[in-house]
Design a protein around this motif. Structure first.
Motif, PDB file in Angstrom:
ATOM      1  N   THR A 100      51.518 -28.713  54.273  1.00 31.39           N
ATOM      2  CA  THR A 100      50.445 -28.290  55.177  1.00 31.39           C
ATOM      3  C   THR A 100      50.946 -27.294  56.201  1.00 31.39           C
ATOM      4  N   ASP A 101      52.162 -27.535  56.709  1.00 28.75           N
ATOM      5  CA  ASP A 101      52.743 -26.650  57.710  1.00 28.75           C
ATOM      6  C   ASP A 101      52.935 -25.243  57.143  1.00 28.75           C
ATOM      7  N   TYR A 102      53.460 -25.132  55.935  1.00 31.01           N
ATOM      8  CA  TYR A 102      53.682 -23.819  55.332  1.00 31.01           C
ATOM      9  C   TYR A 102      52.373 -23.180  54.878  1.00 31.01           C
ATOM     10  N   ALA A 103      51.433 -23.997  54.373  1.00 29.72           N
ATOM     11  CA  ALA A 103      50.169 -23.454  53.873  1.00 29.72           C
ATOM     12  C   ALA A 103      49.258 -22.994  55.004  1.00 29.72           C
TER      13      ALA A 103
ATOM     14  N   LEU B   1      59.596 -21.069  50.876  1.00 32.26           N
ATOM     15  CA  LEU B   1      58.804 -20.134  50.091  1.00 32.26           C
ATOM     16  C   LEU B   1      59.710 -19.431  49.090  1.00 32.26           C
ATOM     17  N   PRO B   2      59.232 -19.159  47.902  1.00 36.20           N
ATOM     18  CA  PRO B   2      60.063 -18.483  46.897  1.00 36.20           C
ATOM     19  C   PRO B   2      60.505 -17.101  47.370  1.00 36.20           C
ATOM     20  N   HIS B   3      61.780 -16.777  47.160  1.00 43.76           N
ATOM     21  CA  HIS B   3      62.337 -15.450  47.459  1.00 43.76           C
ATOM     22  C   HIS B   3      62.185 -15.083  48.937  1.00 43.76           C
ATOM     23  N   ALA B   4      62.220 -16.073  49.823  1.00 48.72           N
ATOM     24  CA  ALA B   4      61.950 -15.797  51.234  1.00 48.72           C
ATOM     25  C   ALA B   4      63.207 -15.688  52.071  1.00 48.72           C
TER      26      ALA B   4
ATOM     27  N   PHE C  22      44.135 -19.203  58.980  1.00 50.12           N
ATOM     28  CA  PHE C  22      44.237 -18.825  57.573  1.00 50.12           C
ATOM     29  C   PHE C  22      45.003 -19.925  56.844  1.00 50.12           C
ATOM     30  N   TYR C  23      44.374 -20.504  55.828  1.00 42.87           N
ATOM     31  CA  TYR C  23      44.984 -21.602  55.080  1.00 42.87           C
ATOM     32  C   TYR C  23      45.096 -21.195  53.622  1.00 42.87           C
ATOM     33  N   ASP C  24      46.300 -21.357  53.036  1.00 43.45           N
ATOM     34  CA  ASP C  24      46.585 -20.942  51.662  1.00 43.45           C
ATOM     35  C   ASP C  24      46.646 -22.193  50.776  1.00 43.45           C
ATOM     36  N   SER C  25      45.536 -22.511  50.144  1.00 48.97           N
ATOM     37  CA  SER C  25      45.477 -23.727  49.325  1.00 48.97           C
ATOM     38  C   SER C  25      46.370 -23.613  48.095  1.00 48.97           C
ATOM     39  N   ASN C  26      46.522 -22.408  47.528  1.00 52.62           N
ATOM     40  CA  ASN C  26      47.397 -22.232  46.368  1.00 52.62           C
ATOM     41  C   ASN C  26      48.846 -22.555  46.721  1.00 52.62           C
ATOM     42  N   LEU C  27      49.273 -22.134  47.899  1.00 50.38           N
ATOM     43  CA  LEU C  27      50.626 -22.430  48.339  1.00 50.38           C
ATOM     44  C   LEU C  27      50.806 -23.934  48.550  1.00 50.38           C
ATOM     45  N   TYR C  28      49.788 -24.580  49.099  1.00 44.39           N
ATOM     46  CA  TYR C  28      49.870 -26.029  49.326  1.00 44.39           C
ATOM     47  C   TYR C  28      50.088 -26.760  48.005  1.00 44.39           C
ATOM     48  N   GLU C  29      49.315 -26.424  46.981  1.00 53.91           N
ATOM     49  CA  GLU C  29      49.435 -27.087  45.683  1.00 53.91           C
ATOM     50  C   GLU C  29      50.797 -26.814  45.058  1.00 53.91           C
ATOM     51  N   TYR C  30      51.302 -25.581  45.239  1.00 53.51           N
ATOM     52  CA  TYR C  30      52.613 -25.238  44.689  1.00 53.51           C
ATOM     53  C   TYR C  30      53.702 -26.088  45.337  1.00 53.51           C
TER      54      TYR C  30
END
Length: 791
Positions: free
Chosen positions: A513-516, A625-628, A493-501
Motif C-alpha cells: 500500500t505504501d509503494y502503490a 520497485l523493479p530496476h529502481a 494517485f494510487y497504482d493498483s497494478n503495482l499493489y497487485e504486483y
C-alpha cells in the motif's frame, strides 16, 4: 495575522509628504539630424519620463541644486551627466548613434551604478555573439553564471551554484513557469528573440518572490523601436551537430504604435563527442562514429507584439510560442543496452525516447508615467505542455498499454495565470517608494503510463514595498519587505497494478500500500516574510562599492512534496515529503567596481546561509520497485554557500583588448553529523574565462569593426561532490574566431565565425545532465552566424 500586521505597519511608516512645485526642467531629445526621438527615456534622480511626439519632455517639482540626469534611446549612446538648476531651465539633448562595440555589448559599462543591486546587463548583440545553442549557455561567460545542459539545445541557468527552481526567469515582468524542477528540462525561451537581459545576483526575492533565492534573470522584450521598419535576418550553422538555424526579427513603428514579429526555426542532428565509449552502471556503452545517438532535435519559435506609446502611457501585448523536440540518448533512459545505441545510419532522425515541449505565453504590460509617480499593471497567461515519449514498457505484470497514445510515458500540462500591480512614487526629494501586489494561480494535470509528478493546484499571493533614498550624489540607500501567502493542493494517485504486483511477490499489505500510494492527497498553506537592505557608495570618481543583505525564500514544489516513483531522467527512485517547509535563506552580497577609460574591473564576494535547504538525500535503503535502485528522499538541512567572482576588461595599445572572469565557490550541507556534510549537488568547480582580441582594418570601406580573438575556458578538478556524484577532472579548452561587418554598396552584413574546443579535447562539465553517464562535452565545433540588418 501578525505577519500581515507587520508588513502593513511597514508600509505606513514610509514617507507620505508631498511637495509643492519648485523648478522645472524641459526641452527636447533629438538625434544628430535634429529628428525627434519619441519615447526616449529621461531619468533624473529617481524619477522617469518619456519624450513626447516631438521629442519634448518636462519635469517639474525639482529643487535648486545639482541633479544627475540620464537620457537613453535604443540604438543611441546613453547620455549620463550632471545639471545644475537655479531657475526654470530648458535643455535639449542630442544623442549620437551607438557605434562603439563595447557599449553595444555591455550596457552602461562605463556609467556609474545607480543601484546597490549586483546586476549584470547585456543586450541582444552580446547574446548573438556568444550564442552557443540556448539562452542559458550563451550567458556562461558572465561571472557567476553557469548552465546545466542536456544535449545540444536544452539547458537551464545556474547562478552561484544555485539553479532549477532557485533561479527566477522573468519576461516583461512575468515569471517563466514550466517544469523547471527537472535536471533534464530546459528553459523554453528563444534566445534570438531576447532584446535585453538583467541578471540580479544576491538579494532578488523582494520583488520577484519564490524561486529567486539564487538570483533573477530579467528578460526585457518591450523596447520601443525606432520609427519606420527595422529588423534583421540571421542565419546560423554549427558543425558539431550540423545545425541549420534561421531567425528574423522585424519591427515597425508609426508614431504612437509599434509592432514586432520574431520567428526562429532550427534543426540539428546527433552531436559529436571526443570518445567512442562511455561507462554507465558499470557497463561499457559504445559511441558509434563518435556521435551520441538520438540527440537530434528541432525548434520552432514565434513571437508577436503590438504596443502603444503615449505621452504618459506605454502599453504592449505580447504572444509567443516555443516548440522544442529532441531525443534522449538511449543509454541514458532505463537500463543500458548495446543494441539501443547501434548506429541507425541517420544522424537527424528523432527516435524513442524523446521529449517534446510547447510553451505558449501571453503578456499584457501597461505603464503610466507622470512627473513624480509611475503605475504598472501586468497580466500574464502561460501554458507549458511537456511530454516524454518512450516505447511502452512495464516493470511489473498486469499493466496494460493505454488505448490512446500508448507510448506517452509522462505528460505534464501546466497553466499559469499572473496579475500584478506596482506603484512607484517620489514622495519627497530623493526618496522613492514602490508598493506591489502579485497574484499567481497554477493548475497542473498529468497523464501517461508512468507516474512521477502528481496533479496539483497552487495559489501564490505576495505584497511588497521597497524604498530608496539618495543621501547624496555619492550615496544611495535602499530597503524592502515582502509578505507571501501560498496554498498548494496535491491530488492523490494510487497504482493498483503495482499493489497487485508487490503482493504477488510476497510484500506485506502495508508495504504494498505504501509503494502503490504514489501520491497522497495533501493541502499545505505557507506564509513567509522577507526583508532586505542595501547601500551603494560612489566614494571616488572611478570607484564604487555596494553591500546588500537580506532574506530570501522558496516554496516547496509539488515534486518535492509528493513525488514517489522512478525518475528515468535522473536515474533513481525519488520520493517526496509532504511535511517540507519553505526554504529560508540569508544573503550577504558585496561588489567593488573600478572604471577608468577603457578599463573595468569588479570583485564580488558573497555569503548565503540556508536554514532548511531542500535536497535529495540517499536513504540507505533500496527500492523494491523493479530496476529502481536506491530510494532518494527529499529532505532538508542547513546549508552554507560562499564564494567570490572577479571580472576584468581593458583595451590597450589602441587595437588590443582583453577580458578575464574568474569564479570560486564553496558550499556544504550543515548537519549534526559532520560526516554527512556533503557539498550541494551540481556545484560548479573553480572556473574562469580569458579572451584577447585585436581590432584592425579601421580604414577599410568594405570591412568595418573587424576583430580577431582567441579565448580559453578552464575549470579546476571538482572533488567536492554531493552524494552519488562523481569527481570531475579539471580541464582547459581553447577557441577563437573572427567578427566583422561587411558593407558593399547598400548591402550590409555582420559575420561572426568562431571555433570552440579547437583541439577536440575530451572533458566533462560537472553541471551537465549527462555527466553521470560519463558522457563528455561536445567536440570541436565551427560556428558561422550571418546577420543582415533591415532598415
Amino acid at each position: 495575522m501578525k505577519q500581515l500586521q507587520f508588513v502593513l505597519l511597514l508600509f505606513t511608516i514610509f514617507p507620505t509628504i508631498t511637495f509643492s512645485q519648485q523648478l522645472t526642467l524641459e526641452g527636447r531629445v533629438v538625434n544628430e539630424q535634429d529628428e525627434a526621438l519619441l519615447g526616449a527615456h529621461i531619468h533624473i534622480n529617481n524619477r522617469f519620463v518619456l519624450a513626447g511626439e516631438n521629442g519634448s519632455y518636462r519635469i517639474g517639482a525639482l529643487k535648486e541644486g545639482e541633479h544627475r540626469i540620464n537620457v537613453s534611446y535604443i540604438g543611441f549612446r546613453t547620455l549620463d551627466t550632471l545639471i545644475s538648476l537655479a531657475e526654470d531651465t530648458v535643455v535639449n539633448f542630442k544623442l549620437k548613434e551607438d557605434a562603439a562595440a563595447l557599449e553595444e555589448v555591455f550596457i552602461n559599462s562605463h556609467a556609474r551604478r545607480r543601484s546597490s543591486e549586483n546586476i549584470e546587463k547585456v543586450n541582444k548583440k552580446y547574446l548573438q555573439e556568444q550564442f552557443s545553442g540556448s539562452l542559458a549557455t550563451s550567458l556562461e561567460r558572465l561571472p557567476g553564471v553557469n548552465a546545466s545542459e542536456i544535449g545540444a539545445g536544452a539547458s537551464k541557468p545556474i547562478i552561484r551554484g544555485i539553479g532549477f527552481n532557485r533561479v527566477a526567469v522573468t519576461e516583461n515582468g512575468i515569471k517563466q513557469e514550466g517544469q523547471q524542477w527537472g535536471a533534464d528540462h530546459g528553459l523554453e525561451i528563444d534566445a534570438f528573440s531576447v532584446e535585453d537581459i538583467e541578471i540580479i545576483k544576491g538579494v532578488g526575492a523582494i520583488e520577484h518572490g519564490s524561486d529567486a533565492i539564487g538570483g533573477v534573470i530579467k528578460i526585457i522584450n518591450d523596447r520601443v523601436p525606432g520609427e519606420g521598419l527595422s529588423g534583421e535576418v540571421i542565419g546560423l550553422t554549427k558543425s558539431v551537430n550540423n545545425t541549420l538555424t534561421a531567425s528574423t526579427n522585424l519591427a515597425l513603428r508609426n508614431k504612437r504604435f509599434f509592432y514586432k514579429i520574431k520567428a526562429t526555426g532550427s534543426e540539428f542532428g546527433d552531436y559529436s563527442v571526443p570518445t567512442d565509449t562511455i561507462v554507465y552502471l558499470n557497463r561499457n556503452v559504445p559511441i558509434f562514429n563518435n556521435r551520441l545517438k538520438n540527440t537530434a532535435g528541432k525548434e520552432i519559435n514565434l513571437y508577436g507584439q503590438v504596443g502603444y506609446l503615449g505621452e504618459h502611457y506605454k502599453g504592449s501585448l505580447s504572444i509567443s510560442n516555443v516548440y522544442f523536440k529532441s531525443g534522449f540518448f538511449p543509454g541514458a533512459h532505463g537500463i543500458p543496452s548495446t543494441n539501443r545505441v547501434q548506429d541507425d545510419g541517420d544522424q537527424r532522425n528523432i527516435e524513442y525516447p524523446f521529449q517534446r515541449v510547447n510553451h505558449l505565453k501571453l503578456i499584457n504590460k501597461n505603464e503610466w508615467f507622470f512627473h513624480n509617480f509611475k503605475l504598472e499593471a501586468i497580466l500574464g497567461f502561460q501554458n507549458n505542455h511537456r511530454q516524454e515519449w518512450s516505447r511502452f514498457h512495464t516493470h511489473y505484470t498486469g499493466q496494460l498499454a493505454p488505448a490512446v497514445n500508448p507510448d506517452l510515458e509522462l505528460n505534464f500540462d501546466l497553466n499559469t495565470y499572473d496579475a500584478q500591480v506596482k506603484f512607484t512614487k517620489d514622495f519627497i526629494e530623493n526618496h522613492t517608494t514602490s508598493i506591489g501586489v502579485q497574484t499567481q494561480l497554477q493548475d497542473n494535470t498529468i497523464s501517461g503510463y508512468n507516474f512521477l509528478l502528481p496533479e496539483y493546484a497552487r495559489v501564490n499571493q505576495g505584497i511588497y514595498a521597497t524604498h530608496s533614498y539618495r543621501v547624496s550624489k555619492n550615496i544611495n540607500l535602499n530597503a524592502g519587505a515582502r509578505l507571501d501567502l501560498s496554498k498548494i493542493k496535491i491530488e492523490s494517485f494510487y497504482d493498483s497494478n503495482l499493489y497487485e504486483y508487490l503482493i504477488g511477490n510476497g510484500s506485506t499489505t502495508a508495504t504494498a500500500t505504501d509503494y502503490a500510494t504514489r501520491s497522497e492527497q495533501t493541502t499545505r498553506n505557507f506564509s513567509n516574510v522577507n526583508v532586505m537592505a542595501g547601500a551603494l557608495f560612489n566614494f571616488h570618481k572611478n570607484w564604487d562599492f555596494s553591500i546588500n543583505t537580506g532574506t530570501s525564500f522558496r516554496l516547496p514544489t509539488a515534486i518535492e512534496l509528493g513525488a514517489n516513483g522512478i525518475h528515468h531522467g535522473s536515474f533513481r527512485h525519488e520520493r517526496g515529503d509532504s511535511n517540507l517547509d519553505p526554504e529560508k535563506g540569508y544573503v550577504l552580497d558585496t561588489k567593488l567596481n573600478y572604471r577608468k577609460n577603457d578599463l573595468k574591473a569588479s570583485l564580488s564576494p558573497y555569503l548565503y546561509y540556508f536554514e532548511n535547504y531542500i535536497f535529495l538525500n540517499p536513504s540507505g535503503r533500496f527500492s523494491i520497485l523493479p530496476h529502481a535502485g536506491q530510494v532518494y528522499q527529499f529532505t532538508q538541512s542547513e546549508a552554507l554557500l560562499t564564494g567570490v567572482e572577479f571580472d576584468f576588461y581593458t583595451a590597450f595599445a589602441e587595437k588590443w583588448h582583453t577580458q578575464f572572469t574568474f569564479e570560486y565557490l564553496y558550499n556544504r550541507q550543515v548537519t549534526s553529523d559532520k560526516s554527512r556534510n556533503f557539498p550541494l549537488p551540481f556545484t560548479p568547480p573553480v572556473n574562469g574565462f580569458l579572451e584577447i582580441g585585436y581590432d584592425f582594418s579601421h580604414k577599410s570601406k568594405t570591412f568595418k569593426n573587424t576583430e580577431i580573438f582567441a579565448n580559453s575556458t578552464f575549470a579546476f578538478q571538482q572533488e567536492r561532490v554531493a552524494q552519488n556524484e562523481e569527481i570531475t577532472p579539471g580541464y582547459q579548452v581553447f577557441g577563437g574566431g573572427l567578427r566583422t561587418n561587411i558593407e558593399i554598396a547598400n548591402f550590409k552584413a555582420a559575420i561572426n565565425l568562431q571555433v570552440s574546443n579547437i583541439f577536440n579535447t575530451k572533458y566533462f562539465n560537472h553541471t551537465n545532465f549527462y555527466r553521470a553517464l560519463e558522457i563528455p562535452e561536445m567536440g570541436r565545433n565551427i560556428q558561422l552566424m550571418v546577420k543582415i540588418p533591415i532598415k
